[in-house]
Design an enzyme around this catalytic site. Structure first.
Site, short mmCIF file in Angstrom:
data_model
loop_
_atom_site.label_atom_id
_atom_site.label_comp_id
_atom_site.label_asym_id
_atom_site.label_seq_id
_atom_site.Cartn_x
_atom_site.Cartn_y
_atom_site.Cartn_z
N MET A 1 29.76 106.65 28.18
CA MET A 1 29.64 107.20 26.84
C MET A 1 29.67 108.74 26.83
O MET A 1 29.15 109.36 25.91
CB MET A 1 28.35 106.71 26.19
CG MET A 1 28.18 105.21 26.18
SD MET A 1 26.52 104.72 25.59
CE MET A 1 26.52 102.97 26.03
N SER A 2 30.25 109.33 27.86
CA SER A 2 30.28 110.80 27.95
C SER A 2 31.57 111.23 28.63
O SER A 2 32.55 110.49 28.67
CB SER A 2 29.06 111.31 28.74
OG SER A 2 29.14 110.89 30.09
N ASN B 1 24.93 99.92 36.29
CA ASN B 1 24.76 98.60 35.70
C ASN B 1 26.11 97.91 35.66
O ASN B 1 27.15 98.56 35.81
CB ASN B 1 24.16 98.68 34.28
CG ASN B 1 25.06 99.46 33.34
OD1 ASN B 1 25.08 100.69 33.36
ND2 ASN B 1 25.82 98.75 32.52
N HIS C 1 25.09 114.08 23.67
CA HIS C 1 26.09 113.04 23.44
C HIS C 1 26.47 112.97 21.97
O HIS C 1 25.63 113.21 21.09
CB HIS C 1 25.56 111.66 23.87
CG HIS C 1 25.12 111.59 25.30
ND1 HIS C 1 23.90 112.07 25.72
CD2 HIS C 1 25.74 111.10 26.41
CE1 HIS C 1 23.78 111.86 27.03
NE2 HIS C 1 24.89 111.28 27.47
N HIS D 1 17.54 113.06 30.63
CA HIS D 1 18.32 114.29 30.49
C HIS D 1 17.34 115.42 30.18
O HIS D 1 16.91 115.59 29.04
CB HIS D 1 19.35 114.15 29.37
CG HIS D 1 20.47 113.21 29.70
ND1 HIS D 1 21.74 113.65 30.03
CD2 HIS D 1 20.50 111.86 29.77
CE1 HIS D 1 22.50 112.60 30.28
NE2 HIS D 1 21.78 111.51 30.13
N HIS E 1 18.93 100.77 29.62
CA HIS E 1 18.92 102.17 30.05
C HIS E 1 17.95 102.36 31.21
O HIS E 1 18.17 103.21 32.08
CB HIS E 1 18.55 103.08 28.88
CG HIS E 1 18.75 104.53 29.20
ND1 HIS E 1 19.99 105.10 29.39
CD2 HIS E 1 17.85 105.54 29.40
CE1 HIS E 1 19.86 106.39 29.67
NE2 HIS E 1 18.58 106.68 29.69
N TYR F 1 26.94 110.34 20.32
CA TYR F 1 26.22 109.25 19.65
C TYR F 1 24.83 109.67 19.17
O TYR F 1 24.19 108.96 18.39
CB TYR F 1 26.13 108.00 20.54
CG TYR F 1 25.37 108.15 21.84
CD1 TYR F 1 23.98 108.32 21.87
CD2 TYR F 1 26.03 108.08 23.05
CE1 TYR F 1 23.29 108.43 23.05
CE2 TYR F 1 25.34 108.18 24.25
CZ TYR F 1 23.98 108.35 24.24
OH TYR F 1 23.28 108.46 25.43
N GLU F 2 24.36 110.83 19.62
CA GLU F 2 23.09 111.35 19.10
C GLU F 2 23.27 112.04 17.75
O GLU F 2 22.29 112.44 17.13
CB GLU F 2 22.49 112.35 20.09
CG GLU F 2 22.14 111.77 21.45
CD GLU F 2 21.69 112.84 22.42
OE1 GLU F 2 20.55 113.32 22.27
OE2 GLU F 2 22.47 113.22 23.31
N SER G 1 22.83 110.95 33.50
CA SER G 1 21.61 110.14 33.46
C SER G 1 21.04 109.89 34.85
O SER G 1 21.71 109.34 35.73
CB SER G 1 21.91 108.79 32.80
OG SER G 1 22.24 108.94 31.46
N ALA H 1 26.57 108.21 34.70
CA ALA H 1 26.22 106.83 35.01
C ALA H 1 27.17 105.93 34.25
O ALA H 1 27.48 106.18 33.09
CB ALA H 1 24.78 106.55 34.60
#
Length: 282
Positions: A217-218, A241, A89, A67, A253, A91-92, A36, A119
């Site tokens: 998350m990756s 963050n 990802h 992305h 995000h 989650y997609e 990201s 990130a």
């Protein structure tokens, strides 16, 4: 149900063939996955050639802002490089086999050393937004593993060894480049969660107790897939963050994107120097 390993190999060969049909000379030694807000590094490559993921078979496009979704070929420090400008990802809604198809393709093309970037949310109270962290190890807390299913011996062993998932030599190279340019680098453990929601305060406290320094998350499934294929892996995180509950303001995000952009110059310096070092490896 997991995709049979033989089908995975066939898909990799189809993607590789499509790439070579467009870039016959593609023989990357080093690969990078740009997370990201980090994709612009690919635009600094010499002799740059881009192929959108959507124009290659079996390579899923990311729908996440930041992305770009291009496979980029070129040179940095006279080293042949392939970059994923963004990633898909889980989650997609993508199956794990699709999530790791890009890094497996880079390995199939010949990249024996790959650096993953991402990130992350920071979990250490004394760390700050904008800090850069070399990943030393990970916690797979996604509840999934991309290697579940039939193993294909041509790709790797049934039980890949993970005691040094993040290559010591590649980590040392990042630290050397950082020291040369006066860039401060942290080092720590990455906790991989499924997402897409950010963590609750209770989850943050749990992750801190487990010894994690950052959360994202990756990356985890990509590392597992690459180590299965005996590829040397390094990973670099940008703390974009503070994870939920450790400060008053909840993460967004947009915050992730803005912080990554602010660190762009340092990241480009690090990545360029790391590629030069990786290119000298046997």
């Amino acid at each position: 149900m997991s995709t049979p390993a033989a089908t995975i190999a066939a898909r990799l060969d189809a993607t590789k063939a499509a790439i070579l049909a467009r870039i016959p000379s593609a023989k990357p030694k080093v690969g990078l996955v740009l997370g990201s807000g980090l994709g612009p590094f690919a635009d600094t490559l010499q002799d740059l050639v881009k192929i959108p993921y959507g124009e290659l078979p079996h390579l899923p496009a990311s729908k996440v802002f930041g992305h770009a979704g291009n496979l980029c070929f070129g040179k940095s420090s006279n080293v042949e490089v392939v970059c994923m400008q963004g990633r898909a990802h889980a989650y997609e809604g993508h199956p794990l086999e699709s999530v790791v198809h890009g890094v497996r393709t880079m390995a199939r093309l010949g990249a024996s050393t790959i650096l993953l970037t991402n990130a992350v949310g920071g979990l250490v109270p004394t760390w700050s937004v904008g800090d850069l962290m070399v990943i030393s190890d990970h916690l797979n807390l996604t509840g999934q593993n991309v290697l579940i299913g039939t193993n294909e011996d041509a790709l790797g062993t049934r039980f890949p060894e993970m005691s040094e998932a993040y290559d010591l030599g590649l980590r040392a190279a990042l630290h050397r480049v950082a020291a040369k340019h006066g860039i401060t680098l942290r080092e720590g453990v990455y906790a991989g969660l499924s997402g897409p929601c950010f963590e609750t305060p209770a989850e943050v406290r749990m992750l801190q107790l487990l010894g994690a320094h950052a959360v994202g998350m990756s990356t985890v499934q990509e590392v597992i897939a690459l180590r299965h294929m005996r590829v040397r892996v390094g990973a670099l995180s940008c703390v974009t963050n503070v994870a939920g509950g450790t400060e008053g303001n909840p993460p967004t995000h947009q915050e992730v994107e803005e912080t990554a952009r602010a660190k762009r110059d340092e990241l480009q310096t690090l990545l360029s120097g790391w590629i030069a070092a990786a290119g000298e490896l046997p």
